[in-house]
Motif scaffolding. Structure first.
Motif, PDB file in Angstrom:
ATOM      1  N   ILE A  12       3.354   7.899   8.053  1.00 36.78           N
ATOM      2  CA  ILE A  12       2.893   6.632   7.496  1.00 36.78           C
ATOM      3  C   ILE A  12       2.004   6.825   6.286  1.00 36.78           C
ATOM      4  N   ARG A  13       1.440   8.044   6.109  1.00 39.21           N
ATOM      5  CA  ARG A  13       0.539   8.315   4.996  1.00 39.21           C
ATOM      6  C   ARG A  13       1.234   8.966   3.815  1.00 39.21           C
ATOM      7  N   VAL A  49       0.806  -1.213   0.000  1.00 45.24           N
ATOM      8  CA  VAL A  49       0.000   0.000   0.000  1.00 45.24           C
ATOM      9  C   VAL A  49       0.843   1.268   0.000  1.00 45.24           C
ATOM     10  N   ARG A  50       2.152   1.149   0.283  1.00 45.42           N
ATOM     11  CA  ARG A  50       3.010   2.340   0.223  1.00 45.42           C
ATOM     12  C   ARG A  50       4.470   1.915   0.268  1.00 45.42           C
ATOM     13  N   CYS A  51       5.324   2.748  -0.313  1.00 51.73           N
ATOM     14  CA  CYS A  51       6.768   2.495  -0.319  1.00 51.73           C
ATOM     15  C   CYS A  51       7.494   3.694   0.294  1.00 51.73           C
ATOM     16  N   TYR A  52       8.613   3.423   0.947  1.00 51.92           N
ATOM     17  CA  TYR A  52       9.448   4.463   1.556  1.00 51.92           C
ATOM     18  C   TYR A  52      10.883   4.206   1.111  1.00 51.92           C
ATOM     19  N   GLU A  53      11.451   5.168   0.374  1.00 53.39           N
ATOM     20  CA  GLU A  53      12.732   4.918  -0.286  1.00 53.39           C
ATOM     21  C   GLU A  53      13.737   6.052  -0.117  1.00 53.39           C
ATOM     22  N   ASN A  54      13.513   6.975   0.799  1.00 57.37           N
ATOM     23  CA  ASN A  54      14.438   8.089   0.939  1.00 57.37           C
ATOM     24  C   ASN A  54      15.729   7.703   1.665  1.00 57.37           C
ATOM     25  N   HIS A  55      15.676   6.706   2.525  1.00 55.69           N
ATOM     26  CA  HIS A  55      16.864   6.310   3.270  1.00 55.69           C
ATOM     27  C   HIS A  55      17.788   5.478   2.391  1.00 55.69           C
TER      28      HIS A  55
END
Length: 774
Positions: free
Chosen positions: A741-742, A703-709
């Motif tokens: 988280i959103r 439902v979501r991706c986090y890729e800044n790190h």
């Protein structure tokens, strides 16, 4: 899903020319110098013809407003603004349609764009960007800075004084029209020219694409400095999408691909368009999610922004009735009724097609998920491994000799009252050899629901205290349930127990022969376990420096990759190799000073499940409340849902990441706060070079991706805050990242670390985070 509403044969090839399309009209060149306007709803009507250019038309676009509808057309001699409704009235009255010339002799204009109020027009000609005013009929800005020819330009929808341009020099620039200065200039993004740019108003994101199918998404903050959020590759996204589709249709049979299907073609990002957000239930409430469309040479790609994954691809080859097989240019307009209108020109033939795309059935409801939930809906079945019990060892007592029956009065004489006896000097004589009885009462759980965690608190941003553990690598850490203590597993084979303020000297627990790989607190907070690379597991208590239980002695053939307490402390759950083990245990803390080597605690195997032939790399389960679900990740990059009530595999999600998953984290909440029940079905997975992905257990889809790190070679872990609003993760750039988280963009970048941040944990009682570096 594709309906061809209109097909026109042109007198010239329009493969690389900007065409115009809106919800009501389309515009195409006719005879090079004229414009034909068709009504989208009544395509059989005679088109409106606009004349006024002396040279061949090179670009055109419609305005953003619907009333009135403006069209801007450009050639090397003029840039003309047309009011479509006014031109129609003049034509009905028998008068020629008349437009307004707003620019002259600007060269070969390749791209036109209106601002969202239709008060400005941007024109790209060579390396120069012109900004024109339709009202004043003059050029207000002339912007020159690109080293190569311009390809596109777009106005910022929430700030009309901001303009972004892309160029063949492989960069984009953010312009301030009030000062005619550059706010931001990107680095060289690719080896291929940038073709298109798109603003996403809700997320405040800037998206740009190149001729080799690369897409970059940047955050566009108030300071107009762009931070890279994610990078996408159309070809890789297409392969992942095809893999998911093959998995879903495997049982029904998959058609064999022909040789032509396997031929890879270039996928230029010709044009992008945004779609109105749709609503899904995630994070315990209704959340708007966004799609955007990418028009390429072989079809239309629909991308979900939150996950950077393809929802679907509408290929021309899958619709043999279409009059077009390869696209040269796109003009896409998304409507409010989940329908998309696109004007497409053929790459090799002088043909233009109007397509209507229906998206009513496009919303994904799941990728083969089984509708699981962490909360059980029924009690355990009779044959469930969760019903297993362990027999406790009763303390040994000396056998009592039998007592013979005697009469009610059996004494030969009555004892003296004591008046005539010698006075006693001592009141009592204590028993020094009495055996200590083991308490059989279960320890009460202290995890009562509190309400003192501020649910509206901000994410942690500043360090409270820092501690250097003498250059020892911290491989894992975990807060106790009350937030008063922290366990740290170290690479020097020891476990340190700190208070939550990291003050004073820690208590050290030594016994492992290799680095500690995982630690876990019990729910009652009276004991904890540690597992290490020496193929052993130990359970410790607060009152003793020696472990109460040692599991080793060749019990496992491979290292333990995950271990924790499970089912309200009833079981020990661990994984080694391809198997998941469920152990019953009973702690007996009494010690015999003579037989100290003998372990009085009991441990018994209740169940062993081997879900896959591949080794398990990560494990997670809920211990704070009863749940039958156990999540495991395997070296074949899959995520598997285990139903421990039935002792079977419930669902398998293949190819969840591009590499093996090294960390899985569930949203377990806290005893000091409460969340919506749906929020507990969310979990995170991490893999090298593939960022952090959030999954919904109910649908088993991302439902979501986090890729800044940065996570390229070290197993950096992640954590969810007790309030369920933030995500913390480690990074190799000596920082810890905090995400909302959103949103896929990070909120804070916690610095002041001297090495890679490997592990992150949130305090369950107060809004603070703890980070440990390697």
């Amino acid at each position: 899903m594709i309906n061809e509403k209109l097909s026109l044969t042109c007198d010239l090839l329009l493969s690389h020319q900007q065409l115009a399309c809106c919800q009501s009209y389309i515009g195409i060149p006719h005879n090079g110098k004229n414009v034909l306007i068709y009504n989208n709803k009544e395509t059989q009507q005679k088109p409106l013809q606009l004349t006024g250019h002396h040279n061949e038309i090179s670009a055109m676009t419609f305005g953003k407003r619907n009333n009135p509808v403006f069209l801007c057309s450009a050639s090397s001699d003029y840039i003309i603004l047309w009011d479509i409704e006014a031109c129609q009235k003049r034509t009905e009255e028998g008068k020629p349609a008349v437009g307004k010339v707003i620019g002259t002799l600007l060269g070969n204009v390749v791209h036109l764009s209106f601002c969202f109020s239709d008060e400005r027009v941007a024109a790209c000609s060579g390396t120069t960007l012109y900004v024109l005013s339709p009202k004043r009929q003059e050029i207000t800005c002339t912007l020159k800075s690109h080293l190569g020819p311009l390809t596109s330009a777009e106005f910022c929808p929430w700030n009309t004084s901001i303009l972004v341009s892309t160029s063949e020099d492989r960069t984009f620039k953010v312009w301030d029209l009030t000062t005619e200065a550059i706010f931001y200039q990107s680095f060289v993004l690719s080896g291929s020219p940038l073709l298109s740019v798109l603003f996403l108003e809700k997320e405040h994101h800037l998206v740009t694409g190149s001729t080799d199918g690369q897409v970059w998404c940047f955050s566009f903050d108030d300071d107009h400095k762009c931070h890279l959020v994610k990078k996408m590759d159309l070809q890789k996204m297409e392969k992942r999408h095809e893999g998911r589709q093959e998995t879903l249709t495997h049982q029904g049979g998959v058609a064999e691909k022909t040789v032509a299907d396997k031929v890879e073609i270039s996928k230029p990002v010709i044009q992008m368009a945004s779609c109105l957000p749709y609503t899904e239930i995630h994070f315990g409430q209704e959340i708007d999610n966004s799609w955007f469309f990418i028009g390429s040479s072989d079809g239309l790609y629909v991308v979900e922004l939150a996950t950077s994954e393809l929802l679907t691809v509408l290929y021309f080859k899958d619709n043999p009735t279409l009059s077009i097989t390869m696209a040269g240019s796109w003009s896409i307009c998304a409507g409010s009724d989940k329908s998309v209108v696109a004007l497409v020109s053929s790459l090799f033939n002088p043909c233009v097609v109007l397509l209507e795309l229906c998206l009513s059935n496009l919303r994904r409801t799941g990728d083969g998920g089984g509708g699981f939930s962490v909360f059980p809906s029924a009690p355990p079945v009779l044959e469930s491994p969760l019903n297993a019990e362990v027999k406790r060892k009763e303390p040994s007592h000396p056998k009592k000799k039998g007592v013979k029956e005697k009469p009610l009065v059996f004494h030969s004489k009555v004892k003296s009252s004591g008046y005539t006896t010698t006075p006693r000097m001592s009141l009592f004589s204590p028993k020094t050899n009495a055996q200590r009885k083991t308490s059989t009462k279960p320890i009460k759980h202290l995890g009562l629901l509190q309400s003192n965690y501020p649910e509206d608190s901000a994410a942690p941003t500043e360090p409270c205290i820092g501690l250097n553990i003498a250059n020892k690598q911290v491989s894992c850490l975990q807060y106790s349930g009350d937030g008063k203590q922290i366990l740290c597993g170290l690479g020097d084979r020891s476990v340190l127990l700190y208070n939550s303020r990291l003050t004073g000297s820690p208590t050290a627990y030594i016994g492992h022969d290799k680095p500690v790989s995982s630690i876990s607190w019990s729910l009652c907070r009276q004991w904890w376990l540690s597992a290490a690379e020496d193929l052993s597991l130990r359970i410790w208590t607060n009152s003793c420096s020696e472990p109460a239980i040692i599991m080793g002695d060749n019990m496992f053939s491979k290292p333990i990759r995950g271990a924790q307490f499970y089912y309200l402390d009833k079981f020990i759950l661990l994984t080694s190799g391809p198997s998941v083990y469920l152990y019953l245990y009973n702690l007996d803390l009494t010690r015999d000073d003579i037989k100290r080597y003998k372990q009085r605690s009991v441990i018994k195997l209740a169940s062993c499940l081997t879900p896959s032939a591949s080794d398990i790399t990560a494990l997670s389960a809920v211990n704070d409340f009863i749940s039958y679900i156990v999540l495991v990740c395997c070296s074949d990059r899959s995520i598997q849902v285990l139903d421990m009530n039935k002792g079977a595999v419930g669902s398998v999600l293949p190819d969840a990441h591009s590499r093996a998953i090294h960390c899985i984290t569930q949203n377990k909440g806290s005893t000091f706060t409460s969340q919506a029940p749906e929020s507990y079905n969310l979990f995170l997975t991490s893999a090298l070079t593939d960022g952090v992905k959030m999954w919904d257990l109910r649908t088993m889809r991302c439902v979501r991706c986090y890729e800044n790190h940065v996570n390229r070679c070290h197993p950096c872990s992640s954590a969810i805050s007790p309030c369920g609003r933030f995500i913390g993760c480690g990074s190799e750039d000596k920082c810890a990242y905090v995400y909302d988280i959103r949103s896929s963009t990070y909120l804070h970048k916690l610095q002041r670390h001297s090495d890679t941040v490997l592990s992150v944990a949130f305090n369950p009682a107060t809004p603070e985070a703890d980070r440990k570096e390697g």
